[in-house]
Design a protein around this motif. Structure first.
Motif, PDB file in Angstrom:
ATOM      1  N   GLU A  51      49.225  91.741  59.734  1.00  0.00           N
ATOM      2  CA  GLU A  51      48.726  93.280  59.610  1.00  0.00           C
ATOM      3  C   GLU A  51      48.636  93.700  57.897  1.00  0.00           C
ATOM      4  O   GLU A  51      48.485  94.610  57.861  1.00  0.00           O
ATOM      5  N   PRO A  53      47.700  92.964  53.737  1.00  0.00           N
ATOM      6  CA  PRO A  53      46.382  92.363  53.198  1.00  0.00           C
ATOM      7  C   PRO A  53      46.524  90.921  53.024  1.00  0.00           C
ATOM      8  O   PRO A  53      47.382  90.360  52.879  1.00  0.00           O
ATOM      9  N   PRO A  54      45.390  90.234  53.783  1.00  0.00           N
ATOM     10  CA  PRO A  54      45.267  89.088  53.673  1.00  0.00           C
ATOM     11  C   PRO A  54      45.451  88.100  52.314  1.00  0.00           C
ATOM     12  O   PRO A  54      44.734  88.578  51.297  1.00  0.00           O
ATOM     13  N   TRP A 185      53.222  96.874  48.131  1.00  0.00           N
ATOM     14  CA  TRP A 185      52.639  95.684  47.933  1.00  0.00           C
ATOM     15  C   TRP A 185      52.445  95.398  46.517  1.00  0.00           C
ATOM     16  O   TRP A 185      52.197  96.172  45.765  1.00  0.00           O
ATOM     17  N   GLN A 195      44.153  94.797  46.343  1.00  0.00           N
ATOM     18  CA  GLN A 195      43.241  94.748  47.658  1.00  0.00           C
ATOM     19  C   GLN A 195      43.244  96.096  48.351  1.00  0.00           C
ATOM     20  O   GLN A 195      43.961  96.563  49.327  1.00  0.00           O
ATOM     21  N   ASP A 198      42.059  96.699  51.828  1.00  0.00           N
ATOM     22  CA  ASP A 198      42.760  96.142  52.723  1.00  0.00           C
ATOM     23  C   ASP A 198      44.279  96.736  52.916  1.00  0.00           C
ATOM     24  O   ASP A 198      44.682  96.938  54.101  1.00  0.00           O
ATOM     25  N   THR A 201      43.755  99.697  55.086  1.00  0.00           N
ATOM     26  CA  THR A 201      43.837  99.136  56.571  1.00  0.00           C
ATOM     27  C   THR A 201      45.162  99.072  56.942  1.00  0.00           C
ATOM     28  O   THR A 201      45.600  99.625  58.019  1.00  0.00           O
ATOM     29  N   THR A 202      46.041  98.226  56.292  1.00  0.00           N
ATOM     30  CA  THR A 202      47.287  98.101  56.557  1.00  0.00           C
ATOM     31  C   THR A 202      48.177  99.272  56.709  1.00  0.00           C
ATOM     32  O   THR A 202      48.856  99.677  57.519  1.00  0.00           O
TER      33      THR A 202
END
Length: 211
Positions: A51, A53-54, A185, A195, A198, A201-202
């Motif tokens: 879950e 950021p990729p 992050w 990111q 992303d 979204t996380t």
């Protein structure tokens, strides 16, 4: 667009190193143990590695959910964290780290006040680092509010040293009722490497997992 404030700050690798000097996140996910994990009913669910950021070339790995403050304390938010916090650290194979810290307060008002304090500390972080030592240049951004539960706010901090290091970090503070969560992050790079979409979204996922 984010609001940008450029300043100079302390000569340490603030974002990645202090964000989650991840207390040794291993190369495989480490399950929580009775010695480190709070009781299942004591804390909300934490983010799973997938879950976050990729990362383009590495999976994420997670340490255990651990009671108490992270050690070392994360930059910007660490001084405000109470002993009742719980946290989980994450890492990849390529110097990208993350951390989630959650605090369940006694009342919604206390949680609201605590979230406001965290946001204040983040927005003043770069200035505080500047006052400590002018060896780094730091640029801070606010990415605004997310409409999830009682709301979440997202921020970015870039630090660059005179000797060539460059680190980018993202921070979010979200609340659901009397529970507050912070997601961090960080990796080497600058705002172009952040990111943000992303990470938002996380953050939404993290807040939705609270109770």
């Amino acid at each position: 667009m984010g609001k940008t404030v450029q300043i100079r700050a302390r000569g340490i690798r603030t974002t990645v190193a202090a964000l989650a000097a991840v207390a040794g996140v291993a190369a495989v996910a480490v399950p929580a143990t009775a010695a480190t994990a709070p009781a299942a009913s004591a804390v909300p669910s934490f983010l799973e590695p997938a879950e976050l950021p990729p990362h383009p070339t590495s999976p994420w790995y997670a340490g255990p959910v651990t009671a108490g403050q992270p050690d070392p304390l994360p930059v910007c938010v660490g001084e405000a964290l109470p002993s009742i916090a719980s946290h989980r650290s994450y890492g990849t194979e390529f110097d990208t780290n993350a951390q989630q810290i959650t605090v369940v307060e006694r009342t919604e008002q206390r949680a609201k006040d605590f979230a406001a304090l965290l946001r204040k500390d983040i927005t003043g972080c770069a200035k505080k680092l500047m006052e400590q030592d002018p060896d780094l240049t730091a640029t801070q951004k606010s990415y605004g509010r997310l409409n999830v539960e009682e709301g979440a706010h997202v921020y970015g901090l870039h630090t660059a040293s005179a000797w060539g290091s460059s680190d980018i970090g993202l921070f979010s503070v979200g609340r659901d009722g009397r529970t507050v969560t912070v997601v961090l992050w960080g990796q080497m790079g600058n705002f172009q490497h952040a990111q943000v979409a992303d990470f938002k979204t996380t953050t939404v996922t993290a807040v939705n997992k609270l109770y």
